[in-house]
Design a protein around this motif. Structure first.
Motif, mmCIF file in Angstrom:
data_model
loop_
_atom_site.group_PDB
_atom_site.id
_atom_site.type_symbol
_atom_site.label_atom_id
_atom_site.label_comp_id
_atom_site.label_asym_id
_atom_site.label_seq_id
_atom_site.Cartn_x
_atom_site.Cartn_y
_atom_site.Cartn_z
ATOM 1 N N GLU A 224 70.410 30.818 20.041
ATOM 2 C CA GLU A 224 69.888 31.064 18.634
ATOM 3 C C GLU A 224 69.991 32.022 17.019
ATOM 4 O OE1 GLU A 224 65.587 33.724 18.796
ATOM 5 O OE2 GLU A 224 65.136 31.426 19.260
ATOM 6 N N VAL A 270 68.581 28.237 21.884
ATOM 7 C CA VAL A 270 67.417 28.874 22.757
ATOM 8 C C VAL A 270 67.973 30.703 22.393
ATOM 9 C CG1 VAL A 270 67.745 27.584 25.021
ATOM 10 C CG2 VAL A 270 69.930 28.739 24.836
ATOM 11 N N THR A 271 67.155 31.065 23.190
ATOM 12 C CA THR A 271 68.127 32.618 22.939
ATOM 13 C C THR A 271 69.152 33.594 23.783
ATOM 14 O OG1 THR A 271 65.909 33.601 24.457
ATOM 15 C CG2 THR A 271 65.231 33.186 22.597
ATOM 16 N N GLU A 274 67.328 33.705 26.917
ATOM 17 C CA GLU A 274 67.183 32.536 27.628
ATOM 18 C C GLU A 274 68.880 32.298 28.981
ATOM 19 O OE1 GLU A 274 63.113 30.556 26.154
ATOM 20 O OE2 GLU A 274 65.519 30.654 24.782
ATOM 21 N N ALA A 299 69.408 26.936 30.474
ATOM 22 C CA ALA A 299 68.812 27.966 30.172
ATOM 23 C C ALA A 299 67.199 26.435 28.614
ATOM 24 C CB ALA A 299 69.076 28.119 28.917
ATOM 25 N N GLY A 300 68.784 25.308 27.853
ATOM 26 C CA GLY A 300 67.902 24.101 27.565
ATOM 27 C C GLY A 300 67.131 23.656 27.857
ATOM 28 N N LYS A 303 63.776 24.786 29.152
ATOM 29 C CA LYS A 303 62.996 25.035 28.150
ATOM 30 C C LYS A 303 62.199 24.271 27.950
ATOM 31 C CE LYS A 303 62.326 27.260 23.300
ATOM 32 N NZ LYS A 303 64.140 27.605 22.553
ATOM 33 N N LYS A 304 63.087 23.160 28.289
ATOM 34 C CA LYS A 304 62.283 21.547 28.247
ATOM 35 C C LYS A 304 61.285 21.698 28.844
ATOM 36 C CE LYS A 304 63.865 20.255 24.149
ATOM 37 N NZ LYS A 304 63.223 20.190 22.775
ATOM 38 N N ARG A 306 59.477 24.031 31.263
ATOM 39 C CA ARG A 306 58.711 24.036 30.787
ATOM 40 C C ARG A 306 57.665 24.148 30.055
ATOM 41 N NH1 ARG A 306 62.490 29.728 32.359
ATOM 42 N NH2 ARG A 306 62.754 29.469 34.154
ATOM 43 N N ALA A 307 58.185 23.102 28.752
ATOM 44 C CA ALA A 307 57.756 22.566 27.674
ATOM 45 C C ALA A 307 56.889 21.162 27.902
ATOM 46 C CB ALA A 307 57.852 22.274 26.762
#
Length: 355
Positions: A224, A270-271, A274, A299-300, A303-304, A306-307
């Motif tokens: 990020e 991502v942060t 993350e 991490a990416g 993130k995907k 979980r979305a």
């Protein structure tokens, strides 16, 4: 994979112009493991097949060796006597090793205070001349590009097309190891050469008739605080715990955009939190120790997931770009210290829970 691995230029010779074996400068790079991540996959909302392509198993501990063998081999064949690169660490380590292997002088230009000691140690031990500039990576890259354009010294950054050509081999290996391409391929994005080269590799393998399945979606992951492609503009002062992708103006920016678009994928960020979560998951759940920048791919992917991006049954590959020993200080920034006890058996047994 074959029992005896010869390095990517020999193993995939037709894709590199079938070079004379005597002209190849190699440390037998490539042939890295594709590791199933079954424990982490169980944390996904739906069942997936999850693997990590662990590039930390390359000779200098990162994916950079794939491009460096080709760049240095061709530079030496053209009569180069010296190499130069700008680096946040991994390129300098690889250039130094392959340069000394070829008998060439190596100069590496690094941003002052922005390189891990693990990576710097590699450049130093291989006797490269290390020049620290009071600025950022992007400034260092600009300098070495100017130097190489006006002086007899070979530039081996990823702006050198030989580098990207060699890095295509990771896609070749993934297809060979899986028997097909994955549905999704997640990669960290810093200077953006890796995602560009991976997409070119999948396409080249298909064109050669070695891949009959659909091509994967390329998913590029930036930090990020260093996400110029995501933001759509240069980041003047990039900042992230993932030092290998702390780049504000990627050299392969357009290539990365093309790879994401043409593959049906995307580039997102991502942060640091993350990234560190993924970094610790890989080490504590799967026994895979990678540097923080590598963990951006997981991490990416998390993130995907979980979305709700996956419906179930997808095959997913993560590129883990470098070994964790590249940046050992990251461990001590994120983990608690060891347990200290007096040198008595009883004290150790108490910690073991046997008292």
């Amino acid at each position: 994979m074959k029992t005896t691995w010869r390095g990517i230029m020999a193993e995939y010779a037709p894709f590199f112009g079938s070079p004379d074996p005597d002209s190849i400068v190699t440390l037998q790079e490539g042939g890295t493991p594709l590791i199933p991540l079954e424990r982490i996959a169980r944390e996904f909302p739906v069942p997936v097949s999850l693997h990590a392509k662990f590039e930390g198993a390359n000779p200098t501990g990162s994916f950079k060796d794939r491009g460096m063998t080709l760049a240095v081999s061709r530079a030496a064949a053209r009569g180069a006597r010296a190499l130069i690169c700008a680096s946040t660490g991994n390129t300098s380590a690889s250039a130094a090793a392959y340069g000394v292997r070829a008998g060439l002088r190596v100069f590496v230009v690094i941003p002052d205070g922005k390189i891990s000691r693990g990576k710097l140690a590699q450049a130093i031990v291989h006797r490269a001349t290390v020049i620290q500039v009071e600025g950022l990576f992007d400034q260092a890259l600009s300098i070495v590009r100017e130097v190489a354009s006006t002086h007899p010294i070979a530039l081996v950054n990823s702006v050198n097309p030989d580098r990207l050509e060699g890095q295509r081999s990771v896609a070749f290996e993934i297809v060979d190891q899986m028997g097909s391409a994955p549905d999704y391929h997640f990669l960290p994005v810093g200077n953006a050469g890796n995602i560009t080269a991976s997409w070119a590799g999948y396409r080249a393998y298909r064109e050669a008739g070695r891949l009959s399945s659909a091509l994967p979606r390329l998913m590029g992951v930036q930090a990020e605080g260093a996400a110029p492609i995501v933001l759509g503009h240069v980041v003047e002062k990039p900042e992230t715990v993932a030092s290998a992708i702390r780049i504000g103006n990627p050299a392969s920016w357009q290539g990365a955009l093309d790879a994401a678009r043409d593959s049906g994928g995307t580039i997102f960020s991502v942060t640091d939190e993350e990234i560190l979560e993924a970094y610790n998951l890989l080490a504590s759940r799967e026994g895979v120790f990678c540097e923080p920048a590598s963990a951006a791919s997981l991490a990416g992917c998390l993130k995907k997931a979980r979305a709700g991006a996956f419906s179930g049954g997808e095959s997913i590959v993560l590129t883990l770009t470098g070994h964790g020993l590249k940046d050992p200080d990251a461990v001590f920034r994120t983990q608690t210290s060891e347990i200290r006890v007096p040198a008595r058996k009883e004290e150790v047994l108490a910690v073991l829970g046997f008292s």
